[in-house]
Design a protein around this motif. Structure first.
Motif, PDB file in Angstrom:
ATOM      1  N   LEU A 188       0.822  -1.210   0.000  1.00  0.00           N
ATOM      2  CA  LEU A 188       0.000   0.000   0.000  1.00  0.00           C
ATOM      3  C   LEU A 188       0.851   1.253   0.000  1.00  0.00           C
ATOM      4  CD1 LEU A 188      -2.796  -1.206   2.403  1.00  0.00           C
ATOM      5  CD2 LEU A 188      -2.913  -0.983  -0.088  1.00  0.00           C
ATOM      6  N   ILE A 219      -1.679  -8.350   1.046  1.00  0.00           N
ATOM      7  CA  ILE A 219      -1.066  -7.049   1.291  1.00  0.00           C
ATOM      8  C   ILE A 219       0.267  -7.244   2.004  1.00  0.00           C
ATOM      9  CG2 ILE A 219      -1.290  -4.795   2.392  1.00  0.00           C
ATOM     10  CD1 ILE A 219      -3.295  -5.176   0.169  1.00  0.00           C
ATOM     11  N   TYR A 235      -3.259  -0.997   5.919  1.00  0.00           N
ATOM     12  CA  TYR A 235      -4.522  -1.315   5.238  1.00  0.00           C
ATOM     13  C   TYR A 235      -5.728  -0.732   5.968  1.00  0.00           C
ATOM     14  CZ  TYR A 235      -6.173  -4.997   8.446  1.00  0.00           C
ATOM     15  OH  TYR A 235      -6.656  -5.680   9.531  1.00  0.00           O
TER      16      TYR A 235
END
Length: 403
Positions: A188, A219, A235
């Motif tokens: 991210l 992720i 996240y």
């Protein structure tokens, strides 16, 4: 016969080391062999999130050292169980696999996805989509997952099974399909790739498309996790629920440990004998991580990280407006990148002369990773020294242009 030269070393030359020998550290500062003291805004590459040798963790490790160092994962390890429980509480993840590093955590995530589809009798689902400028590790498989040519050079043939898409590009969604896609894997905030944050709307659309097609989202929170961005995991700021996340670096405050967290839908496919680790989550590593997580998960601690980092980034953005050497300041929390118009190494070396340690993230990005409990006066000191360095470089360039 000894064939070593006076400049050789018994350690393999896999790192472009700076001529600094660090021998001691406390908090945000480290001391070199020659007695020089540096303000360390690398945090061991986002690893010493509570600074060097935090007392609470040091005391817990001393106690554990006198009790038990290591046992096989064939036996139950109480502190490992406690760590798994605190990592999964208040989340949608049910179980954790422990290992020793971020690369191992990513390897475990990749293996879990493969095992999931194998158990579904869908072995044609064998391609994992990753993204340009990503970095997922340096093992054979995580290197192949990393969409950077410079990481691949000299190591062909790469592990098959990865397809690269453009980061933050809506067209990347068109590559996701139920014929071959096994998972989508992304950071991210791309750390090694240049401190590039994902666009929130793009991430949400990506996750919605994966959910629609029944494709797991992985992720990689190796660098962005454990409070680094102002929430325990990054996240949480994107209003998504990934199926699997990976964690390492700051998890153990410098003690080697990695973790893969997964929802029960996927975790139940790791059965005895499918995966393992000799040292993963052993009593020493789990103790360091447990004490770290107890501190970082505290809401007041995370709020302090957010407030301090917001102030600091604002300070850097104000500085950027004064220097034509800076293109952009970006990142989240204390995972910060300054895009420069010059080589980052020039600024890094100049900061060494001011007794400040920073990192590159690609050729032109200065990466700034202070401890999460850094003091305000240390942030001010860093900003002042960076301003001095940029002023000196800019003046030198102006003088060169006038000659």
């Amino acid at each position: 016969m000894n064939t070593k030269t006076s400049n050789s070393t018994a350690v393999m030359n896999t790192y472009g080391r700076f001529p600094i020998v660090l021998v001691k550290g406390k908090g945000a500062c480290v001391t070199a062999e020659d007695g020089s003291e540096y303000l360390d805004f690398t945090s061991g590459i986002a690893t010493c999130n509570l600074g060097h040798c935090p007392e609470i963790i040091t005391d817990a490790l001393h106690k554990q050292l006198d009790t038990l160092w290591h046992v096989s994962n064939l036996y139950h390890i109480p502190v490992q169980q406690q760590l798994a429980e605190i990592l999964t509480e208040n989340t949608h993840f049910q179980q954790v696999f422990f290992c020793n590093s971020g690369a191992e955590a990513n390897e475990a995530a990749i293996k879990l996805v493969k095992k999931y589809w194998s158990d579904q009798k869908a072995i044609e689902r064998n391609t994992i989509i990753t993204f340009s400028h990503s970095f997922h590790g340096r093992t054979g498989t995580t290197m192949a997952a990393t969409a950077q040519e410079k990481i691949h050079q000299g190591f062909a043939p790469l592990t098959p099974g990865f397809q690269y898409a453009n980061y933050n590009d809506p067209q990347a969604l068109n590559m996701i399909n139920t014929d071959s896609t096994a998972a989508v894997m992304l950071e991210l905030i791309q750390g090694e790739g240049g401190v590039i944050p994902a666009e929130t709307e793009w991430v949400k659309l990506l996750c919605e498309e994966c959910q629609r097609q029944g494709i797991p989202v992985l992720i990689d929170e190796v660098q962005s996790g454990i409070g680094r961005t102002g929430t325990f995991y990054a996240y949480e700021q994107f209003d998504i629920q990934p199926d699997i996340i990976t964690s390492a670096k700051g998890l153990g405050s410098g003690f080697p440990i990695g973790a893969m967290l997964a929802s029960e839908k996927f975790s139940r496919h790791f059965t005895p004998g499918t995966h393992g680790s000799t040292f993963g989550g052993n009593p020493l590593a789990a103790t360091a991580a447990l004490e770290t997580v107890k501190i970082v998960k505290n809401e007041s601690f995370l709020q302090s990280v957010k407030e301090q980092s917001d102030w600091f980034v604002n300070k850097l953005e104000q500085m950027a407006s004064s220097f034509n050497l800076i293109e952009e300041v970006r990142g989240k929390g204390f995972l910060i990148g300054i895009q420069l118009k010059i080589d980052a190494i020039t600024v890094i070396k100049a900061l060494h002369d001011k007794e400040i340690l920073t990192l590159p993230a690609g050729p032109n990005v200065l990466r700034i990773l202070p401890p999460l409990n850094v003091r305000n006066d240390q942030l001010v000191h860093f900003a002042n020294k960076l301003q001095e360095v940029l002023t000196e470089i800019q003046h030198n360039k102006e003088d060169e242009n006038h000659e």
